[in-house]
Design an enzyme around this catalytic site. Structure first.
Site, PDB file in Angstrom:
ATOM      1  N   GLU A   8     -39.041 -20.946   6.588  1.00  0.00           N
ATOM      2  CA  GLU A   8     -38.423 -22.129   7.208  1.00  0.00           C
ATOM      3  C   GLU A   8     -38.364 -21.990   8.725  1.00  0.00           C
ATOM      4  O   GLU A   8     -38.074 -22.955   9.425  1.00  0.00           O
ATOM      5  CB  GLU A   8     -37.029 -22.388   6.625  1.00  0.00           C
ATOM      6  CG  GLU A   8     -35.991 -21.303   6.869  1.00  0.00           C
ATOM      7  CD  GLU A   8     -36.025 -20.204   5.806  1.00  0.00           C
ATOM      8  OE1 GLU A   8     -37.131 -19.868   5.313  1.00  0.00           O
ATOM      9  OE2 GLU A   8     -34.953 -19.664   5.489  1.00  0.00           O
ATOM     10  N   CYS A  60     -44.357  -5.441   9.828  1.00  0.00           N
ATOM     11  CA  CYS A  60     -43.878  -4.480   8.827  1.00  0.00           C
ATOM     12  C   CYS A  60     -44.588  -3.147   9.007  1.00  0.00           C
ATOM     13  O   CYS A  60     -44.188  -2.151   8.429  1.00  0.00           O
ATOM     14  CB  CYS A  60     -44.098  -5.016   7.427  1.00  0.00           C
ATOM     15  SG  CYS A  60     -45.825  -5.224   7.037  1.00  0.00           S
ATOM     16  N   LYS A 101     -44.415 -21.405  -0.424  1.00  0.00           N
ATOM     17  CA  LYS A 101     -43.231 -21.786   0.352  1.00  0.00           C
ATOM     18  C   LYS A 101     -43.277 -21.051   1.687  1.00  0.00           C
ATOM     19  O   LYS A 101     -43.137 -19.837   1.750  1.00  0.00           O
ATOM     20  CB  LYS A 101     -41.935 -21.416  -0.379  1.00  0.00           C
ATOM     21  CG  LYS A 101     -40.750 -22.105   0.305  1.00  0.00           C
ATOM     22  CD  LYS A 101     -39.441 -21.395   0.163  1.00  0.00           C
ATOM     23  CE  LYS A 101     -39.214 -20.266   1.098  1.00  0.00           C
ATOM     24  NZ  LYS A 101     -39.066 -20.625   2.523  1.00  0.00           N
ATOM     25  N   SER A 124     -38.105  -9.446   3.645  1.00  0.00           N
ATOM     26  CA  SER A 124     -37.219  -8.283   3.790  1.00  0.00           C
ATOM     27  C   SER A 124     -36.965  -7.625   2.428  1.00  0.00           C
ATOM     28  O   SER A 124     -37.105  -8.270   1.385  1.00  0.00           O
ATOM     29  CB  SER A 124     -35.896  -8.740   4.393  1.00  0.00           C
ATOM     30  OG  SER A 124     -35.300  -9.681   3.527  1.00  0.00           O
ATOM     31  N   GLU A 178     -34.377  -1.028   9.611  1.00  0.00           N
ATOM     32  CA  GLU A 178     -35.475  -1.766  10.238  1.00  0.00           C
ATOM     33  C   GLU A 178     -34.879  -2.622  11.361  1.00  0.00           C
ATOM     34  O   GLU A 178     -33.989  -3.440  11.117  1.00  0.00           O
ATOM     35  CB  GLU A 178     -36.144  -2.669   9.198  1.00  0.00           C
ATOM     36  CG  GLU A 178     -37.318  -3.447   9.763  1.00  0.00           C
ATOM     37  CD  GLU A 178     -38.037  -4.281   8.694  1.00  0.00           C
ATOM     38  OE1 GLU A 178     -37.384  -4.891   7.853  1.00  0.00           O
ATOM     39  OE2 GLU A 178     -39.284  -4.302   8.744  1.00  0.00           O
ATOM     40  N   PHE A 236     -41.616 -14.951   8.234  1.00  0.00           N
ATOM     41  CA  PHE A 236     -41.886 -15.645   9.502  1.00  0.00           C
ATOM     42  C   PHE A 236     -42.872 -14.913  10.411  1.00  0.00           C
ATOM     43  O   PHE A 236     -43.437 -15.509  11.325  1.00  0.00           O
ATOM     44  CB  PHE A 236     -40.570 -15.874  10.273  1.00  0.00           C
ATOM     45  CG  PHE A 236     -40.065 -14.647  11.007  1.00  0.00           C
ATOM     46  CD1 PHE A 236     -40.613 -14.281  12.231  1.00  0.00           C
ATOM     47  CD2 PHE A 236     -39.068 -13.845  10.464  1.00  0.00           C
ATOM     48  CE1 PHE A 236     -40.172 -13.134  12.901  1.00  0.00           C
ATOM     49  CE2 PHE A 236     -38.623 -12.710  11.120  1.00  0.00           C
ATOM     50  CZ  PHE A 236     -39.178 -12.351  12.339  1.00  0.00           C
TER      51      PHE A 236
HETATM   52  P1  NAD Z   1     -36.834 -12.839   4.772  1.00  0.00           P
HETATM   53  O1  NAD Z   1     -36.685 -11.914   3.616  1.00  0.00           O
HETATM   54  O2  NAD Z   1     -35.608 -13.258   5.479  1.00  0.00           O
HETATM   55  O3  NAD Z   1     -37.551 -14.204   4.301  1.00  0.00           O
HETATM   56  C1  NAD Z   1     -38.727 -14.188   3.547  1.00  0.00           C
HETATM   57  C2  NAD Z   1     -38.759 -15.420   2.658  1.00  0.00           C
HETATM   58  O4  NAD Z   1     -37.646 -15.360   1.764  1.00  0.00           O
HETATM   59  C3  NAD Z   1     -38.647 -16.715   3.429  1.00  0.00           C
HETATM   60  O5  NAD Z   1     -39.571 -17.634   2.914  1.00  0.00           O
HETATM   61  C4  NAD Z   1     -37.205 -17.155   3.201  1.00  0.00           C
HETATM   62  O6  NAD Z   1     -37.066 -18.544   3.119  1.00  0.00           O
HETATM   63  C5  NAD Z   1     -36.851 -16.530   1.875  1.00  0.00           C
HETATM   64  N1  NAD Z   1     -35.436 -16.121   1.774  1.00  0.00           N
HETATM   65  C6  NAD Z   1     -34.643 -15.670   2.785  1.00  0.00           C
HETATM   66  N2  NAD Z   1     -33.419 -15.334   2.303  1.00  0.00           N
HETATM   67  C7  NAD Z   1     -33.442 -15.587   0.981  1.00  0.00           C
HETATM   68  C8  NAD Z   1     -32.487 -15.431  -0.063  1.00  0.00           C
HETATM   69  N3  NAD Z   1     -31.262 -14.981   0.164  1.00  0.00           N
HETATM   70  N4  NAD Z   1     -32.853 -15.769  -1.320  1.00  0.00           N
HETATM   71  C9  NAD Z   1     -34.088 -16.225  -1.581  1.00  0.00           C
HETATM   72  N5  NAD Z   1     -35.037 -16.392  -0.616  1.00  0.00           N
HETATM   73  C10 NAD Z   1     -34.722 -16.081   0.642  1.00  0.00           C
HETATM   74  O7  NAD Z   1     -37.891 -12.178   5.748  1.00  0.00           O
HETATM   75  P2  NAD Z   1     -38.321 -12.663   7.210  1.00  0.00           P
HETATM   76  O8  NAD Z   1     -37.178 -12.415   8.132  1.00  0.00           O
HETATM   77  O9  NAD Z   1     -38.928 -14.006   7.154  1.00  0.00           O
HETATM   78  O10 NAD Z   1     -39.511 -11.627   7.531  1.00  0.00           O
HETATM   79  C11 NAD Z   1     -39.311 -10.360   8.071  1.00  0.00           C
HETATM   80  C12 NAD Z   1     -39.275  -9.304   6.997  1.00  0.00           C
HETATM   81  O11 NAD Z   1     -40.470  -9.337   6.230  1.00  0.00           O
HETATM   82  C13 NAD Z   1     -39.207  -7.884   7.576  1.00  0.00           C
HETATM   83  O12 NAD Z   1     -38.306  -7.126   6.801  1.00  0.00           O
HETATM   84  C14 NAD Z   1     -40.632  -7.365   7.420  1.00  0.00           C
HETATM   85  O13 NAD Z   1     -40.753  -5.970   7.334  1.00  0.00           O
HETATM   86  C15 NAD Z   1     -41.016  -8.021   6.129  1.00  0.00           C
HETATM   87  N6  NAD Z   1     -42.460  -8.066   5.974  1.00  0.00           N
HETATM   88  C16 NAD Z   1     -43.018  -7.189   5.103  1.00  0.00           C
HETATM   89  C17 NAD Z   1     -44.388  -7.148   4.947  1.00  0.00           C
HETATM   90  C18 NAD Z   1     -45.023  -6.164   4.010  1.00  0.00           C
HETATM   91  O14 NAD Z   1     -46.217  -6.201   3.855  1.00  0.00           O
HETATM   92  N7  NAD Z   1     -44.284  -5.275   3.382  1.00  0.00           N
HETATM   93  C19 NAD Z   1     -45.202  -8.025   5.691  1.00  0.00           C
HETATM   94  C20 NAD Z   1     -44.600  -8.928   6.555  1.00  0.00           C
HETATM   95  C21 NAD Z   1     -43.211  -8.934   6.698  1.00  0.00           C
END
Ligand code: NAD
Length: 485
Positions: free
Chosen positions: A177, A282, A174, A227, A376, A150
């Site tokens: 959401e 991140c 994808k 994450s 984090e 997000f």
């Molecule tokens: P998230 O992991 O909750 O969601 C990421 C994606 O995974 C979304 O599209 C979501 O629909 C999907 N998802 C969520 N839970 C899931 C599950 N149980 N099973 C399968 N798919 C699932 O992450 P977020 O909250 O949207 O974003 C923030 C996180 O992203 C932070 O931890 C941040 O550090 C990380 N991030 C990392 C980088 C990088 O380059 N390393 C860059 C941007 C963000």
């Protein structure tokens, strides 16, 4: 609702999602309801994959010098619509308009890199023995998928779209959401830029679609950003299905501040790094390791943090749940004996009472075993840990399981060099708080911040989005002359 019900984008058309499972998209800045998003099912994914499969033969056989023309036009369209795209990012994600403009500018830079791919993906050729040549060329993989978080509704998708498509793949993406609106605008711009139908498809949904992507037999490669918990699940599931996978996870970035650091510059940088995008990067500074006597710099950090005003130059965090979680971290640290120098809890912005704001927060005398030091937080919070030596500071940094970024503030080049060598992170900053490598350099962390080989942007992404064909040919030139005569 301000916007119509979300649709998927399949085969060049926006299509209704036939689902009773509805999520509400709200603006973090004021809690306004923006749109309803039905969650797609595996059948919707199938339709998108079929469209991508059908588009692949023609797109992959289109010469790269023609494919790239779409991205020259797309870059222009991003420039043309920069303001509108930025407003949408700000509205659905909660970051400030200035930060959203910077995000779209980064999308333009990412696209600019993709337009240089024809110059970068030339293969190699060598006559290895008389009449025998070896040659290599990069060929596309087929249907690939991108799953995004997000915090950058436009930039993270653009980490993958221009490179993967210019290299001849067809994509299913994808969106998060929580912020699906920006990607719909991107789809419209790609179509306007002349991208053939089916090459780019959006399937809206949540974890159900992520799992279906990992399991789908016709998807060759999966890139994931989010994450660490989910990155691990996706990496295991996709590679378990024998797919290529690159999964970027969360982070806990440490800034080492040495007594000889330039006080003003360091304080401004630390605060910008921890509070930019409300700490939801991140690459955000999350822990500051103070080496020796740096109280004069900590005083300046507090003064700088006082200039960060929620609702003005500090955006909202993504939702109420996130605000409450961040505030719980701060309270727990306080209860465990840390000192809250600047407290961002219970922030309410006048006129935006339903917004999810957390003010900048500076916590001092944090111990390495506290949750604020280890986890984090993803909010505008910096935890200060005190040490006496550079090696102690490095031990703290290197004990954390993540490895996205680390930075050092010093005027001593030799010490900086020492820290660059010893820090166990993929991206290192020297007097820079957000050390994001710019194109053509690649972006990617280490350890629990990334699973898989290679990086997601820049030159390294070529290896992820293509496979190498190695051809060995043997033609005897003299035999040819004889045949001619
Ligand atoms: P998230 O992991 O909750 O969601 C990421 C994606 O995974 C979304 O599209 C979501 O629909 C999907 N998802 C969520 N839970 C899931 C599950 N149980 N099973 C399968 N798919 C699932 O992450 P977020 O909250 O949207 O974003 C923030 C996180 O992203 C932070 O931890 C941040 O550090 C990380 N991030 C990392 C980088 C990088 O380059 N390393 C860059 C941007 C963000």
């Amino acid at each position: 609702m301000k916007y119509p019900r979300m649709q998927n984008f399949i085969n060049g058309r926006f299509t209704d999602i036939d689902s009773t499972r509805l999520l509400t998209i709200t603006s973090p800045t004021d809690g306004r309801e923006l749109a309803l998003m039905p969650c797609s099912t595996a059948a919707d994914l199938d339709a998108a994959v079929n469209a991508a499969k059908a588009a692949f033969p023609a797109w992959s056989q289109t010469p790269i010098k023609e494919r790239v023309q779409v991205f020259f036009r797309y870059k222009y369209l991003l420039e043309r619509d920069l303001q509108e795209l930025a407003e949408l990012v700000s509205e659905e994600n909660g970051k400030t308009l200035g930060e959203a403009i910077a995000e779209i500018e980064k999308c333009i830079e990412l696209t600019e890199f993709a337009t240089s791919l024809p110059q970068l993906v030339t293969g190699e050729i060598l006559e290895v023995s008389k009449g025998v040549e070896c040659r290599t060329e990069h060929v596309p993989l087929g249907v690939v998928a991108s799953i995004v978080p997000f915090n950058f509704p436009s930039m993270v998708p653009n980490w993958t779209i221009p490179n993967a498509l210019t290299l001849g793949n067809c994509m299913i993406i994808k969106p998060s959401e929580k912020v699906p609106l920006s990607l719909a605008r991107i789809a419209a711009l790609l179509k306007e830029a002349g991208l053939p139908d089916g090459v780019f498809n959006i399937v809206n949904g949540d974890s159900e679609i992520v799992n279906a992507i990992c399991d789908h037999p016709s998807i060759e490669a999966v890139s994931f950003v989010g994450s660490t918990k989910v990155a691990k699940l996706v990496y295991q599931r996709a590679t378990g299905q024998l797919k290529r996978c690159l999964a970027l996870g969360g982070a806990k970035n440490h800034l080492l501040v040495l007594p000889d650091a330039k006080p003003d510059m360091t304080a401004q940088n630390v605060v910008a790094s921890m509070s930019g995008c409300a700490g939801q990067r991140c690459m955000a500074a999350s822990a500051m390791v103070a080496v020796g006597q740096v109280d004069h710099i900590i005083d300046k950090i507090c003064a700088e943090a006082g200039k960060v005003i929620p609702g003005k130059n500090l955006g909202a965090v993504i939702n109420r749940e996130s605000k409450e979680k961040i505030e719980r971290y701060i309270t727990e640290a306080e209860q465990q004996g840390a000192r809250i120098l600047i407290d961002g809890r219970n922030t309410v912005v006048e006129g935006k009472e339903q917004g999810s704001y957390v003010g900048p927060t500076v916590i001092d005398y944090v111990k390495p075993d506290m949750a604020v030091a280890r986890e984090e937080i993803f909010g505008p919070v910096i935890s200060i840990l005190r040490t006496n030596t550079v090696d102690e500071a490095l031990a703290i940094e290197n004990a954390n399981p993540y490895g996205n970024a680390a930075a050092v503030y010093t005027q001593n080049g030799s010490l900086a060099r020492y820290i660059i060598e010893k820090a166990n992170a993929g991206m290192i900053g020297v007097n820079i708080g957000v050390p994001v490598p710019r194109e053509p350099f690649s972006f990617g962390g280490w350890n629990e911040s990334k699973f898989g080989v290679g990086d997601i942007t820049g030159k390294s992404s070529i290896e992820f989005w293509s496979k190498l064909k190695k051809t060995t040919t043997k033609w005897n030139p003299e035999a040819g002359i004889n045949w001619m005569s």
